[in-house]
Design a protein around this motif. Structure first.
Motif, PDB file in Angstrom:
ATOM      1  N   HIS A 202       0.866  -1.180   0.000  1.00 55.56           N
ATOM      2  CA  HIS A 202       0.000   0.000   0.000  1.00 55.56           C
ATOM      3  C   HIS A 202       0.904   1.231   0.000  1.00 55.56           C
ATOM      4  CE1 HIS A 202      -3.646   2.204   2.021  1.00 55.56           C
ATOM      5  NE2 HIS A 202      -3.299   2.729   0.877  1.00 55.56           N
ATOM      6  N   LEU A 203       0.763   2.072  -1.034  1.00 59.02           N
ATOM      7  CA  LEU A 203       1.650   3.222  -1.215  1.00 59.02           C
ATOM      8  C   LEU A 203       0.883   4.535  -1.325  1.00 59.02           C
ATOM      9  CD1 LEU A 203       3.952   1.891  -4.100  1.00 59.02           C
ATOM     10  CD2 LEU A 203       4.539   1.991  -1.665  1.00 59.02           C
ATOM     11  N   LEU A 204       1.554   5.610  -0.916  1.00 56.36           N
ATOM     12  CA  LEU A 204       1.140   6.968  -1.262  1.00 56.36           C
ATOM     13  C   LEU A 204       2.192   7.475  -2.228  1.00 56.36           C
ATOM     14  CD1 LEU A 204      -0.590   9.565  -0.841  1.00 56.36           C
ATOM     15  CD2 LEU A 204       1.161  10.247   0.820  1.00 56.36           C
ATOM     16  N   VAL A 205       1.749   7.957  -3.403  1.00 54.47           N
ATOM     17  CA  VAL A 205       2.669   8.433  -4.429  1.00 54.47           C
ATOM     18  C   VAL A 205       2.366   9.903  -4.712  1.00 54.47           C
ATOM     19  CG1 VAL A 205       3.425   8.155  -6.827  1.00 54.47           C
ATOM     20  CG2 VAL A 205       2.867   6.139  -5.456  1.00 54.47           C
ATOM     21  N   LEU A 206       3.430  10.727  -4.765  1.00 46.60           N
ATOM     22  CA  LEU A 206       3.273  12.142  -5.088  1.00 46.60           C
ATOM     23  C   LEU A 206       3.279  12.338  -6.594  1.00 46.60           C
ATOM     24  CD1 LEU A 206       5.633  13.879  -2.493  1.00 46.60           C
ATOM     25  CD2 LEU A 206       3.213  13.275  -2.275  1.00 46.60           C
ATOM     26  N   SER A 207       2.334  13.142  -7.065  1.00 45.40           N
ATOM     27  CA  SER A 207       2.250  13.490  -8.477  1.00 45.40           C
ATOM     28  C   SER A 207       2.264  15.012  -8.586  1.00 45.40           C
ATOM     29  CB  SER A 207       0.958  12.932  -9.085  1.00 45.40           C
ATOM     30  OG  SER A 207       0.846  13.313 -10.433  1.00 45.40           O
ATOM     31  N   VAL A 208       3.166  15.540  -9.390  1.00 44.77           N
ATOM     32  CA  VAL A 208       3.358  16.985  -9.488  1.00 44.77           C
ATOM     33  C   VAL A 208       2.468  17.577 -10.577  1.00 44.77           C
ATOM     34  CG1 VAL A 208       5.050  18.812  -9.926  1.00 44.77           C
ATOM     35  CG2 VAL A 208       5.724  16.778  -8.677  1.00 44.77           C
ATOM     36  N   LEU A 209       1.793  18.674 -10.214  1.00 45.39           N
ATOM     37  CA  LEU A 209       0.995  19.418 -11.193  1.00 45.39           C
ATOM     38  C   LEU A 209       1.909  20.056 -12.238  1.00 45.39           C
ATOM     39  CD1 LEU A 209      -1.401  21.397  -8.831  1.00 45.39           C
ATOM     40  CD2 LEU A 209      -2.087  19.691 -10.506  1.00 45.39           C
ATOM     41  N   ALA A 210       1.424  20.176 -13.441  1.00 45.31           N
ATOM     42  CA  ALA A 210       2.182  20.865 -14.481  1.00 45.31           C
ATOM     43  C   ALA A 210       2.176  22.372 -14.193  1.00 45.31           C
ATOM     44  CB  ALA A 210       1.585  20.585 -15.855  1.00 45.31           C
ATOM     45  N   ASP A 211       3.319  23.007 -14.413  1.00 39.53           N
ATOM     46  CA  ASP A 211       3.469  24.450 -14.231  1.00 39.53           C
ATOM     47  C   ASP A 211       3.619  25.116 -15.584  1.00 39.53           C
ATOM     48  OD1 ASP A 211       3.749  24.971 -11.309  1.00 39.53           O
ATOM     49  OD2 ASP A 211       5.494  23.656 -11.486  1.00 39.53           O
ATOM     50  N   GLU A 212       3.194  26.382 -15.652  1.00 42.56           N
ATOM     51  CA  GLU A 212       3.514  27.166 -16.840  1.00 42.56           C
ATOM     52  C   GLU A 212       4.970  27.577 -16.728  1.00 42.56           C
ATOM     53  OE1 GLU A 212       0.208  29.423 -19.156  1.00 42.56           O
ATOM     54  OE2 GLU A 212       0.320  30.220 -17.107  1.00 42.56           O
ATOM     55  N   ALA A 213       5.718  27.286 -17.758  1.00 39.50           N
ATOM     56  CA  ALA A 213       7.156  27.529 -17.722  1.00 39.50           C
ATOM     57  C   ALA A 213       7.623  28.196 -19.006  1.00 39.50           C
ATOM     58  CB  ALA A 213       7.900  26.210 -17.525  1.00 39.50           C
ATOM     59  N   ILE A 214       8.709  28.923 -18.871  1.00 38.88           N
ATOM     60  CA  ILE A 214       9.381  29.521 -20.020  1.00 38.88           C
ATOM     61  C   ILE A 214      10.447  28.527 -20.467  1.00 38.88           C
ATOM     62  CG2 ILE A 214      10.836  31.420 -20.819  1.00 38.88           C
ATOM     63  CD1 ILE A 214       9.599  33.091 -18.484  1.00 38.88           C
ATOM     64  N   VAL A 215      10.460  28.198 -21.747  1.00 43.64           N
ATOM     65  CA  VAL A 215      11.473  27.310 -22.300  1.00 43.64           C
ATOM     66  C   VAL A 215      12.252  28.100 -23.344  1.00 43.64           C
ATOM     67  CG1 VAL A 215      11.933  25.155 -23.524  1.00 43.64           C
ATOM     68  CG2 VAL A 215      10.006  25.299 -21.919  1.00 43.64           C
ATOM     69  N   ILE A 216      13.552  28.176 -23.128  1.00 45.94           N
ATOM     70  CA  ILE A 216      14.431  28.919 -24.029  1.00 45.94           C
ATOM     71  C   ILE A 216      15.363  27.915 -24.690  1.00 45.94           C
ATOM     72  CG2 ILE A 216      16.086  30.811 -24.225  1.00 45.94           C
ATOM     73  CD1 ILE A 216      15.059  31.664 -21.359  1.00 45.94           C
ATOM     74  N   ARG A 217      15.425  27.975 -26.013  1.00 51.57           N
ATOM     75  CA  ARG A 217      16.312  27.105 -26.780  1.00 51.57           C
ATOM     76  C   ARG A 217      17.325  28.001 -27.500  1.00 51.57           C
ATOM     77  NH1 ARG A 217      11.070  25.360 -27.039  1.00 51.57           N
ATOM     78  NH2 ARG A 217      10.728  23.252 -26.252  1.00 51.57           N
ATOM     79  N   PRO A 218      18.465  28.269 -26.853  1.00 54.04           N
ATOM     80  CA  PRO A 218      19.443  29.176 -27.470  1.00 54.04           C
ATOM     81  C   PRO A 218      19.900  28.662 -28.828  1.00 54.04           C
ATOM     82  CG  PRO A 218      19.995  28.721 -25.181  1.00 54.04           C
ATOM     83  CD  PRO A 218      18.902  27.782 -25.555  1.00 54.04           C
ATOM     84  N   LYS A 219      20.122  29.611 -29.748  1.00 55.41           N
ATOM     85  CA  LYS A 219      20.518  29.210 -31.108  1.00 55.41           C
ATOM     86  C   LYS A 219      21.989  28.840 -31.195  1.00 55.41           C
ATOM     87  CE  LYS A 219      20.874  34.033 -32.470  1.00 55.41           C
ATOM     88  NZ  LYS A 219      20.291  35.103 -33.221  1.00 55.41           N
ATOM     89  N   ASP A 220      22.826  29.321 -30.258  1.00 54.87           N
ATOM     90  CA  ASP A 220      24.246  28.969 -30.254  1.00 54.87           C
ATOM     91  C   ASP A 220      24.827  29.226 -28.865  1.00 54.87           C
ATOM     92  OD1 ASP A 220      24.756  31.769 -30.103  1.00 54.87           O
ATOM     93  OD2 ASP A 220      24.930  31.907 -32.283  1.00 54.87           O
ATOM     94  N   ILE A 221      26.087  28.882 -28.698  1.00 50.06           N
ATOM     95  CA  ILE A 221      26.732  29.004 -27.395  1.00 50.06           C
ATOM     96  C   ILE A 221      26.845  30.466 -26.956  1.00 50.06           C
ATOM     97  CG2 ILE A 221      29.098  29.036 -28.263  1.00 50.06           C
ATOM     98  CD1 ILE A 221      27.879  27.207 -25.090  1.00 50.06           C
ATOM     99  N   ASP A 222      27.019  31.382 -27.906  1.00 51.75           N
ATOM    100  CA  ASP A 222      27.098  32.800 -27.551  1.00 51.75           C
ATOM    101  C   ASP A 222      25.779  33.274 -26.944  1.00 51.75           C
ATOM    102  OD1 ASP A 222      29.707  32.979 -28.475  1.00 51.75           O
ATOM    103  OD2 ASP A 222      29.093  33.592 -30.495  1.00 51.75           O
ATOM    104  N   GLN A 223      24.675  32.896 -27.580  1.00 50.74           N
ATOM    105  CA  GLN A 223      23.380  33.296 -27.038  1.00 50.74           C
ATOM    106  C   GLN A 223      23.131  32.611 -25.684  1.00 50.74           C
ATOM    107  OE1 GLN A 223      19.532  32.188 -28.889  1.00 50.74           O
ATOM    108  NE2 GLN A 223      19.060  34.384 -28.827  1.00 50.74           N
ATOM    109  N   MET A 224      23.587  31.378 -25.524  1.00 50.42           N
ATOM    110  CA  MET A 224      23.445  30.688 -24.236  1.00 50.42           C
ATOM    111  C   MET A 224      24.129  31.495 -23.137  1.00 50.42           C
ATOM    112  SD  MET A 224      22.439  28.071 -22.359  1.00 50.42           S
ATOM    113  CE  MET A 224      22.284  26.434 -23.034  1.00 50.42           C
ATOM    114  N   GLY A 225      25.329  32.021 -23.431  1.00 44.70           N
ATOM    115  CA  GLY A 225      26.051  32.829 -22.450  1.00 44.70           C
ATOM    116  C   GLY A 225      25.305  34.099 -22.094  1.00 44.70           C
TER     117      GLY A 225
END
Length: 151
Positions: free
Chosen positions: A69-92
């Protein structure tokens, strides 16, 4: 009932279908807490008080309530910002901007993810940095980068 020890993550439990499972839905911010009160989908209330300082709550944390018999935690989805840098310079540049804003982030597979924040959105738009807003279920809480231990 007070639960003090994480049994395992539900993904790591063999023959999971042989268990009776109650689920408690939590927010991703709740994963940072060592003391928490939850209500399961069965209507039962539980207190969580982690005694081991090394234990960290995550999506799928399972607590043993009894034999099979288990209790399992399930996390609600959050609104998040996702950034996909185009190159290493932009990542910096992005890392510098977000560091100045003191926001906890997740960096994985070349993407930077953080909780939705109006200041961050305005900053990204001002700097003409592409981003998207997505619903994400975080497995672990977002944290500030800690460079003291190589992470």
């Amino acid at each position: 009932m007070i639960l003090t020890e994480i049994y395992r993550n539900v993904d790591d439990i063999p023959k999971i279908d042989s268990y009776h499972i109650e689920t408690a839905v939590v927010k991703s911010d709740d994963l940072l807490k060592s003391i928490l009160r939850v209500k399961s989908d069965h209507g039962n209330e539980y207190g969580i008080r982690l005694e081991n300082k090394n234990d960290v709550l995550e999506n799928g944390s399972a607590f043993l309530l009894g034999d099979k018999h288990l209790l399992v935690l399930s996390v609600l989805a959050d609104e998040a910002i996702v950034i996909r840098p185009k190159d290493i310079d932009q990542m910096g540049v992005i890392a510098h901007l977000l560091g100045n804003l003191h926001k906890p982030v997740e960096v994985k597979n070349g993407e930077i993810t953080l909780l939705l924040d109006k200041v961050v959105v305005n900053t990204l738009e001002k700097e003409n940095i592409d981003y998207s807003i997505e619903k994400i279920k975080f497995d672990k809480p977002l944290k500030y980068v800690d460079l003291s231990n190589g992470q």
